[in-house]
Design an enzyme around this catalytic site. Structure first.
Site: not given
Lengths: 212, 252
Positions: A88, A191, A193
């Site tokens: 990001c 993202h 994650e």
């Protein structure tokens, strides 16, 4: 082997760390994961991850506030060509400059600039949610199908100067850079994650990646 | 194409999931971490926890729940309820929340919105708005979990917080919450068409068609529901399959 996740107070540090831990634990030869901002530890890293949420300038200032952090990063990534992944804003920082809240210089590791997403009036900004990603074949995108959804949250994007450095895009409705790559430097606008199993696959690919 | 998000919401009281009808008559519906794991594996696009614990002494329980959820679910997690200060936000993010939703504290201290957005980024800050119809004069907002009326106009307030840097609005219709007669699509479309940031529809969903209406009539970017999922009436997959059949883009 040491994987360093850079801690400069980024809001998504915890999520990034957890996701890397879970994926790493499934590896045959797991990394030692170190969350740190200490230059001596960064200089010993075999791989590095730079998370980031919030405003470009705030992230950059936070990094430069920590003595020796940027210099050690630059030495390992540019000097020694260790594998690096920015997430990001951690990816946007690789640009030469950003136009968010006035002009601000980036690391300048990948040519290009970070500019506001231009979209028709009925498109909400930030670009927030799951969106399809298309990409050029590369081992960092192994076991990912074209048009897989990843989770995005951003109002600005990295327009790379060279098409070569943009390896993945999404559409909103105009093309937006979803991932960048230059030699040993990789970055995702989305993202991983927070992108469930496909996100974990990207992390696994990065952990296995040996940039030539 | 950007997908419409389906967000199951868990109301959590002292570490347990509850869901009220019109904010009262709470019924226990299980362990939040287990529920979250199920939603995660069923294809939820995000998760939302609303902490309704009255006593701040029990706050640690919520942090534990957030931490365990974040260790098991790799999708965005929004946590709200009792968030009053920058420090509250910081602690929730530290325990693994990705976004924090602020309700009463933002109304009482509007500066908090700008401060929080500046410190953690707009994308981290969700402003939760509980709105109730005010005759034919639009909607007014309520605070304190819907118990305290204000004379603040919901639309004006949403425009203001959007300008201050809120990343999205979680818009709950107090008139519809727990009724299962559908979202208040007038409220949703009025707000959604007036601001640039995404609006999450909340309150009143009772069947699959209601989700479709929230998107097509309400203009919502995301759809939040609680009891309809908890008690197994519909699964996340049922909702997404139905939306896809109506040509609404969802992540399957």
């Amino acid at each position: 082997m040491k994987l360093v996740i850079i801690n400069y107070g980024s809001g998504n540090l915890h999520s990034v760390n957890k996701a890397f831990e879970v994926v790493n634990n499934n590896l045959e030869n797991p990394y030692e994961i170190i969350v740190t901002n200490t230059p001596s530890e960064i200089l010993n890293a075999d791989k590095l991850v730079l998370p980031g949420v919030g405003a470009f300038q705030d992230c950059k200032n936070a990094i430069h506030k920590i003595d020796g952090l940027f210099d050690s990063l630059e030495q390992v990534v540019i000097g020694e060509k260790k594998a690096f992944m920015g997430i990001c804003v951690g990816m946007q920082l690789l640009a030469e400059k950003s136009l968010e809240f006035g002009e601000c210089e980036g690391f300048g590791w990948i040519p290009g600039e970070v500019i506001k997403i231009e979209a028709p009036a009925d498109y909400k900004i930030p670009h927030m949610g799951w969106n399809e990603v298309t990409f050029r074949n590369h081992e960092l995108l192994n076991n990912i199908s074209q048009n897989t959804d990843f989770y995005f949250v951003h109002s600005y994007y990295f327009r790379t100067q060279k098409n070569d450095n943009c390896i993945a895009t999404t559409k909103y409705p105009n093309p937006i850079t979803a991932a960048v790559l230059k030699e040993n430097i990789f970055g995702t606008q989305f993202h991983p994650e927070k992108s469930h199993n496909n996100g974990k696959q990207i992390i696994a690919n990065f952990l296995e990646w040996e940039p030539s | 194409m950007l997908k419409k998000r389906i967000i199951p919401c868990l109301d959590v009281d002292r570490g347990r999931v509850v869901k009220g009808v019109n904010f009262v008559d709470l019924i226990d519906a299980g362990d939040p971490v287990e529920q979250a794991k199920i939603y995660n594996s069923e294809g939820a696009d995000e998760l939302c926890f609303l902490d309704i614990t009255a006593s701040s002494d029990d706050r640690e329980t919520l942090f534990e729940v957030v931490k365990k959820t974040a260790e098991n679910c790799f999708i965005p997690l929004t946590v709200g309820g009792g968030v009053r200060t920058i420090d509250d936000i910081s602690r929730l993010l530290h325990h693994g929340a990705d976004k924090v939703s602020i309700n009463t504290a933002a109304v009482e201290n509007i500066d908090l919105v700008a401060k929080a957005a500046k410190k953690y980024g707009s994308s981290t800050i969700v402003i939760a708005v509980d709105a109730k119809k005010n005759g034919d004069k639009g909607w007014n907002i309520f605070t304190h979990g819907g118990r305290k009326p204000t004379d603040i106009d919901a639309l004006e307030y949403c425009i203001e917080v959007a300008n201050l840097g809120a990343g999205e609005i979680l818009l709950t219709s107090m008139d519809r919450d727990g009724t299962k007669i559908g979202f208040d699509n007038d409220l949703l479309s009025t707000v959604s068409s007036s601001i640039d940031i995404p609006v999450i529809a909340s309150g009143g969903v009772g069947n699959l068609e209601h989700f479709v209406e929230g998107v097509l009539k309400g203009g919502a970017s995301a759809l939040l529901a609680a009891s309809i999922f908890h008690f197994g009436e519909y699964s996340i997959k049922d909702v997404k399959t139905y939306l896809a059949e109506q040509n609404i883009a969802v992540r399957i």
